[in-house]
Design a protein around this motif. Sequence first.
Motif, mmCIF file in Angstrom:
data_model
loop_
_atom_site.group_PDB
_atom_site.id
_atom_site.type_symbol
_atom_site.label_atom_id
_atom_site.label_comp_id
_atom_site.label_asym_id
_atom_site.label_seq_id
_atom_site.Cartn_x
_atom_site.Cartn_y
_atom_site.Cartn_z
ATOM 1 N N THR A 1 18.151 -9.563 37.639
ATOM 2 C CA THR A 1 17.118 -10.601 38.294
ATOM 3 C C THR A 1 16.065 -10.890 37.341
ATOM 4 O O THR A 1 15.655 -10.201 36.507
ATOM 5 N N GLN A 2 15.812 -12.082 37.285
ATOM 6 C CA GLN A 2 15.030 -13.033 36.092
ATOM 7 C C GLN A 2 13.441 -12.714 36.778
ATOM 8 O O GLN A 2 13.227 -13.150 37.804
ATOM 9 N N LEU A 3 12.612 -12.392 35.795
ATOM 10 C CA LEU A 3 11.124 -12.049 36.348
ATOM 11 C C LEU A 3 10.540 -13.445 36.015
ATOM 12 O O LEU A 3 10.848 -14.212 35.265
ATOM 13 N N PRO A 4 9.109 -13.483 36.740
ATOM 14 C CA PRO A 4 8.264 -14.676 36.314
ATOM 15 C C PRO A 4 7.773 -14.517 34.775
ATOM 16 O O PRO A 4 7.500 -13.167 34.331
ATOM 17 N N VAL A 5 7.020 -15.156 34.363
ATOM 18 C CA VAL A 5 6.550 -15.105 32.696
ATOM 19 C C VAL A 5 4.992 -14.890 33.151
ATOM 20 O O VAL A 5 4.409 -15.622 34.142
ATOM 21 N N PRO A 6 4.509 -13.776 32.851
ATOM 22 C CA PRO A 6 3.041 -13.556 32.950
ATOM 23 C C PRO A 6 2.276 -14.584 32.557
ATOM 24 O O PRO A 6 2.348 -15.461 31.739
ATOM 25 N N SER A 7 0.876 -14.570 33.415
ATOM 26 C CA SER A 7 0.152 -15.740 33.264
ATOM 27 C C SER A 7 -0.609 -15.680 31.979
ATOM 28 O O SER A 7 -1.273 -16.880 31.489
ATOM 29 N N ILE B 1 12.096 -13.221 26.900
ATOM 30 C CA ILE B 1 11.675 -12.052 26.836
ATOM 31 C C ILE B 1 11.172 -11.380 28.029
ATOM 32 O O ILE B 1 11.426 -10.423 28.619
ATOM 33 N N TYR B 2 10.114 -12.191 28.518
ATOM 34 C CA TYR B 2 9.446 -12.040 29.705
ATOM 35 C C TYR B 2 10.289 -12.003 30.779
ATOM 36 O O TYR B 2 10.077 -11.252 31.703
ATOM 37 N N ARG B 3 11.224 -13.027 31.067
ATOM 38 C CA ARG B 3 12.019 -13.073 32.375
ATOM 39 C C ARG B 3 13.058 -11.997 32.248
ATOM 40 O O ARG B 3 13.513 -11.634 33.435
ATOM 41 N N ASN B 4 13.408 -11.413 31.053
ATOM 42 C CA ASN B 4 14.369 -10.367 31.080
ATOM 43 C C ASN B 4 13.846 -9.042 30.551
ATOM 44 O O ASN B 4 14.780 -8.206 29.932
ATOM 45 N N LEU B 5 12.564 -8.755 30.944
ATOM 46 C CA LEU B 5 12.054 -7.430 30.468
ATOM 47 C C LEU B 5 13.004 -6.305 31.254
ATOM 48 O O LEU B 5 13.135 -5.268 30.478
ATOM 49 N N GLY B 6 13.646 -6.461 32.029
ATOM 50 C CA GLY B 6 14.160 -5.465 32.830
ATOM 51 C C GLY B 6 15.621 -5.143 32.495
ATOM 52 O O GLY B 6 16.123 -4.353 32.749
ATOM 53 N N VAL B 7 15.991 -6.079 31.634
ATOM 54 C CA VAL B 7 17.396 -6.121 31.088
ATOM 55 C C VAL B 7 17.311 -5.539 29.679
ATOM 56 O O VAL B 7 18.327 -4.835 29.039
ATOM 57 N N ILE B 8 16.361 -6.175 28.611
ATOM 58 C CA ILE B 8 16.606 -5.885 27.311
ATOM 59 C C ILE B 8 15.847 -4.386 27.055
ATOM 60 O O ILE B 8 14.856 -4.087 27.646
ATOM 61 N N SER B 9 16.751 -3.661 26.568
ATOM 62 C CA SER B 9 16.520 -2.105 26.264
ATOM 63 C C SER B 9 15.371 -1.949 25.114
ATOM 64 O O SER B 9 14.775 -1.092 25.208
#
Length: 344
Positions: A5-11, A91-99
Motif C-alpha cells: 500500500t502506497q503512503l501519502p507524502v509527508p507535509s 521513497i515516502y510513498r513506499n516507506l513500508g516496502v523499502i527495507s
Amino acid sequence: MSLLTQLPVPSHFDRQRVGEVWRVPYQTRATEAKAWAKQYGIQPAERDQRQVGLLLIDVQNTFCIPEFELFVGGRSGLGAVEDNIRLCEFIYRNLGVISEIALTMDTHTATQIFHPVFWINEAGEHPAPMTMISLSDVETGVWKVNPAIAHHISGDNSDRLQIYALHYVQQLQQNGKYLLTIWPYHSMLGGIGHAIVSAVEEACFFHAMARDTQTHFEMKGDSPLTENYSVLKPEVAIDHEQQTIGETNHAFLQKLLRYDALIVAGQAKSHCVAWTVEDLLNEIQAIDPALAQKVYLLEDCSSPVVVPSVVDFTDDANKTYDRFAAAGMHRIQSTDAIDSWLKI
C-alpha cells in the motif's frame, strides 16, 4: 495495511526546494518519522519477509543542483532536479516496502586522471572541462601528463606516469569504454558538492527513522589513476607493470545480491548508473542469469549527461537500458503502482 500500500507524502516535503541546498532538521524529522510509523503501522525493516533494497547512485549536489559543477540536466535541462522530486516522493510513498537505502558517493580530490591539472599540452595549458582525450592524443603528445604532479603520485617519476597514462587510454579503448573525459573539478571530498542532495538526504533519514534501520553509504572514485564510474569496479584495475590500482568491490556486490529485490536510481543514467548496473549484470550472469529479474531500474529517476552543443549521451543510455531489459532486468516508473511490478 498491505505491505504494498502506497503512503501519502509527508507535509514537510517541498517540491520547490529539491533543487536547493539546506540543512536537514534531524531531530524534528526523527520525531515526525516515529509518529508517522505509528500512524500508518510501518514495521521495523528487520521484520520484512523479503528484503527490498533501493540503490541510489551519486545523488549528490555536484550532479543534482543546477549551479553546481556537473549538473545532469538531461534533454529537459532540469533532469536531476525533476528526477529527485520523483525519487523523494517514491521513497515516502513506499516507506513500508523499502527495507534499506544504499547511497553511493562519488569522492574526488583535485589531482586525478580525469581532472584538468593532470594533463598539459605543448604550451603548458590544461585541457578544458569536457575535453575528450583519445589514445591518439596521448600517442602523438597532444596531451601529456603534467610533470609537476608526479611527485605526489609516482614518486617524482614523470616518465613512468606518462607510460601509465598511455596504458590507461589503451585499456579504455581495448575494453570498449568511453574516451577519457576531462571533467570539471567535482564531488570534491570535504566540499558542499560532495554532499547528498538535501531533500534526498532528508527522505533517506526519515526512512531510517521510520523503519528502525540504517542508511548505507558507499564511497567510490578516490584513486588518482583511474575513473570509477561504477561503484563495483574501476575503469582500469591494473597498471602497465601489472600492479593493482583498483579492485572489484566484492563486499558491496554481495550486499546488493542479498536483496530479494533491488531498485536502482541516480545520476547519471549514461555513466555511473549505467556502468554500475553493467558490472552488476556481468556478475549476475556469471552466477545465475535469472538473478537479473530481481533488479528494477527506476528509469524516471535518472537522467543522462547532456551538454548542449557539446555531447548528448541520451541515445547511448537508452540503448544500454534496452540491453539490461533484454537480460531480464525491469524498466519501471516511479509513478507505477508498486504492486504492478514488484514481485515479492
